[in-house]
Motif scaffolding. Sequence first.
Motif, mmCIF file in Angstrom:
data_model
loop_
_atom_site.group_PDB
_atom_site.id
_atom_site.type_symbol
_atom_site.label_atom_id
_atom_site.label_comp_id
_atom_site.label_asym_id
_atom_site.label_seq_id
_atom_site.Cartn_x
_atom_site.Cartn_y
_atom_site.Cartn_z
ATOM 1 N N ALA A 120 0.838 -1.208 0.000
ATOM 2 C CA ALA A 120 0.000 0.000 0.000
ATOM 3 C C ALA A 120 0.870 1.254 0.000
ATOM 4 C CB ALA A 120 -0.940 -0.006 1.208
ATOM 5 N N MET A 121 1.934 1.257 0.817
ATOM 6 C CA MET A 121 2.845 2.408 0.841
ATOM 7 C C MET A 121 3.514 2.581 -0.514
ATOM 8 S SD MET A 121 4.763 2.192 4.550
ATOM 9 C CE MET A 121 5.551 0.649 4.145
ATOM 10 N N GLY A 122 4.008 1.481 -1.071
ATOM 11 C CA GLY A 122 4.673 1.554 -2.368
ATOM 12 C C GLY A 122 3.748 2.059 -3.465
ATOM 13 N N VAL A 125 3.334 5.940 -2.921
ATOM 14 C CA VAL A 125 4.479 6.768 -3.323
ATOM 15 C C VAL A 125 4.752 6.662 -4.821
ATOM 16 C CG1 VAL A 125 5.483 6.799 -1.003
ATOM 17 C CG2 VAL A 125 6.267 5.087 -2.644
ATOM 18 N N LYS A 126 4.343 5.558 -5.437
ATOM 19 C CA LYS A 126 4.435 5.462 -6.905
ATOM 20 C C LYS A 126 3.570 6.538 -7.541
ATOM 21 C CE LYS A 126 1.412 3.454 -8.754
ATOM 22 N NZ LYS A 126 0.253 2.733 -9.186
ATOM 23 N N THR A 127 2.371 6.704 -7.001
ATOM 24 C CA THR A 127 1.471 7.733 -7.523
ATOM 25 C C THR A 127 2.064 9.119 -7.318
ATOM 26 O OG1 THR A 127 -0.459 6.330 -7.241
ATOM 27 C CG2 THR A 127 -0.849 8.715 -7.323
ATOM 28 N N ALA A 128 2.633 9.357 -6.141
ATOM 29 C CA ALA A 128 3.286 10.653 -5.884
ATOM 30 C C ALA A 128 4.400 10.889 -6.896
ATOM 31 C CB ALA A 128 3.839 10.710 -4.465
ATOM 32 N N SER A 129 5.169 9.860 -7.172
ATOM 33 C CA SER A 129 6.265 9.981 -8.132
ATOM 34 C C SER A 129 5.741 10.320 -9.529
ATOM 35 C CB SER A 129 7.069 8.681 -8.174
ATOM 36 O OG SER A 129 8.069 8.740 -9.150
ATOM 37 N N LEU A 130 4.671 9.658 -9.933
ATOM 38 C CA LEU A 130 4.085 9.946 -11.248
ATOM 39 C C LEU A 130 3.600 11.390 -11.343
ATOM 40 C CD1 LEU A 130 2.055 6.660 -11.818
ATOM 41 C CD2 LEU A 130 4.116 7.381 -13.060
ATOM 42 N N LEU A 131 3.200 11.954 -10.189
ATOM 43 C CA LEU A 131 2.711 13.331 -10.146
ATOM 44 C C LEU A 131 3.809 14.343 -9.826
ATOM 45 C CD1 LEU A 131 -0.569 12.579 -8.166
ATOM 46 C CD2 LEU A 131 -0.367 13.092 -10.624
ATOM 47 N N ASN A 132 5.053 13.848 -9.687
ATOM 48 C CA ASN A 132 6.206 14.699 -9.364
ATOM 49 C C ASN A 132 6.060 15.406 -8.018
ATOM 50 O OD1 ASN A 132 7.699 14.162 -11.814
ATOM 51 N ND2 ASN A 132 6.129 15.385 -12.830
ATOM 52 N N ASP A 134 7.166 15.503 -4.193
ATOM 53 C CA ASP A 134 8.227 15.011 -3.309
ATOM 54 C C ASP A 134 7.606 14.353 -2.090
ATOM 55 O OD1 ASP A 134 10.081 16.053 -5.082
ATOM 56 O OD2 ASP A 134 10.318 17.924 -3.959
ATOM 57 N N ASN A 135 8.194 13.236 -1.682
ATOM 58 C CA ASN A 135 7.664 12.469 -0.560
ATOM 59 C C ASN A 135 8.748 11.567 0.003
ATOM 60 O OD1 ASN A 135 7.213 9.442 -1.578
ATOM 61 N ND2 ASN A 135 6.907 10.851 -3.297
ATOM 62 N N ARG A 136 8.476 11.016 1.172
ATOM 63 C CA ARG A 136 9.378 10.029 1.759
ATOM 64 C C ARG A 136 8.588 9.236 2.792
ATOM 65 N NH1 ARG A 136 15.615 10.531 2.669
ATOM 66 N NH2 ARG A 136 15.996 8.590 3.761
ATOM 67 N N ILE A 137 8.704 7.923 2.765
ATOM 68 C CA ILE A 137 8.062 7.089 3.776
ATOM 69 C C ILE A 137 8.862 7.219 5.068
ATOM 70 C CG2 ILE A 137 7.501 4.722 4.459
ATOM 71 C CD1 ILE A 137 7.209 4.108 1.411
ATOM 72 N N MET A 138 8.168 7.521 6.181
ATOM 73 C CA MET A 138 8.846 7.727 7.460
ATOM 74 C C MET A 138 8.158 6.954 8.577
ATOM 75 S SD MET A 138 9.754 11.753 7.559
ATOM 76 C CE MET A 138 10.676 12.549 6.257
ATOM 77 N N TYR A 139 8.906 6.049 9.191
ATOM 78 C CA TYR A 139 8.357 5.321 10.334
ATOM 79 C C TYR A 139 8.193 6.238 11.536
ATOM 80 C CZ TYR A 139 11.426 4.340 14.351
ATOM 81 O OH TYR A 139 12.119 4.425 15.520
ATOM 82 N N ARG A 140 9.086 7.216 11.722
ATOM 83 C CA ARG A 140 9.032 8.097 12.899
ATOM 84 C C ARG A 140 7.730 8.892 12.953
ATOM 85 N NH1 ARG A 140 14.140 8.005 10.978
ATOM 86 N NH2 ARG A 140 15.694 7.134 12.391
ATOM 87 N N ILE A 141 7.198 9.267 11.807
ATOM 88 C CA ILE A 141 5.884 9.935 11.769
ATOM 89 C C ILE A 141 4.839 9.014 12.381
ATOM 90 C CG2 ILE A 141 4.000 10.661 10.242
ATOM 91 C CD1 ILE A 141 6.138 11.745 8.331
ATOM 92 N N GLY A 142 4.877 7.752 12.010
ATOM 93 C CA GLY A 142 3.898 6.793 12.495
ATOM 94 C C GLY A 142 3.912 6.618 13.991
ATOM 95 N N VAL A 143 5.106 6.644 14.581
ATOM 96 C CA VAL A 143 5.227 6.489 16.030
ATOM 97 C C VAL A 143 4.397 7.556 16.736
ATOM 98 C CG1 VAL A 143 6.821 6.627 17.993
ATOM 99 C CG2 VAL A 143 7.506 5.401 15.906
ATOM 100 N N LEU A 144 4.585 8.817 16.331
ATOM 101 C CA LEU A 144 3.890 9.914 17.009
ATOM 102 C C LEU A 144 2.438 10.045 16.579
ATOM 103 C CD1 LEU A 144 5.228 11.512 19.261
ATOM 104 C CD2 LEU A 144 6.868 10.471 17.746
#
Length: 173
Positions: A120-122, A125-132, A134-144
């Motif tokens: 699901a994450m992949g 972010v594939k869609t974000a990439s196609l739309l140009n 910028d993004n990054r998957i971050m586990y630290r966001i999930g913790v908080l």
Amino acid sequence: MKDALLLAAQLMVVSARTAPKAAGRDFVEIKIIEGEDVKKLAREMHEYGKTTGKANFDRDGKNVEDSEVVILISLKDAKPVGLNCGACGYSECAQLPEFIEGPEFKGPICAWRLMDLGIAMGSAVKTASLLNVDNRIMYRIGVLARKMGLIEGEVVVGIPLSATGKNIYFDRK
């Protein structure tokens, strides 16, 4: 720019939602946050890093602070697939215990359900990439996000979004 990022986020949610799931059962939860929720999340990430001494919560918190939109993706009440494959560490799915609260997430979790989250994450972010976008998957966001109750689930990850002249999520200190 924020409207474009919100539209991109909505399309990313569609990609995550429609991503394949093991045995056709969907335990993935998805939420878009913006505005004050993003700012509060950034503040909480900074504070968590300070109080726990865990590295890079401040760095990632700064990235969140500089983001317009964040997508949260979690596994909620994820039941084992039922393959008795042992990938989770137990020889039979029935041996997998109830979720136990860990320092940041709950587990153990069926390995195939964790793959569902990854796919699901992949897809998002594939869609974000196609739309140009910028993004990054971050586990630290999930913790908080999980500690703050922004989304429910045993495991949570975040994907911040930005559209500037330079990708803010790479070349970080």
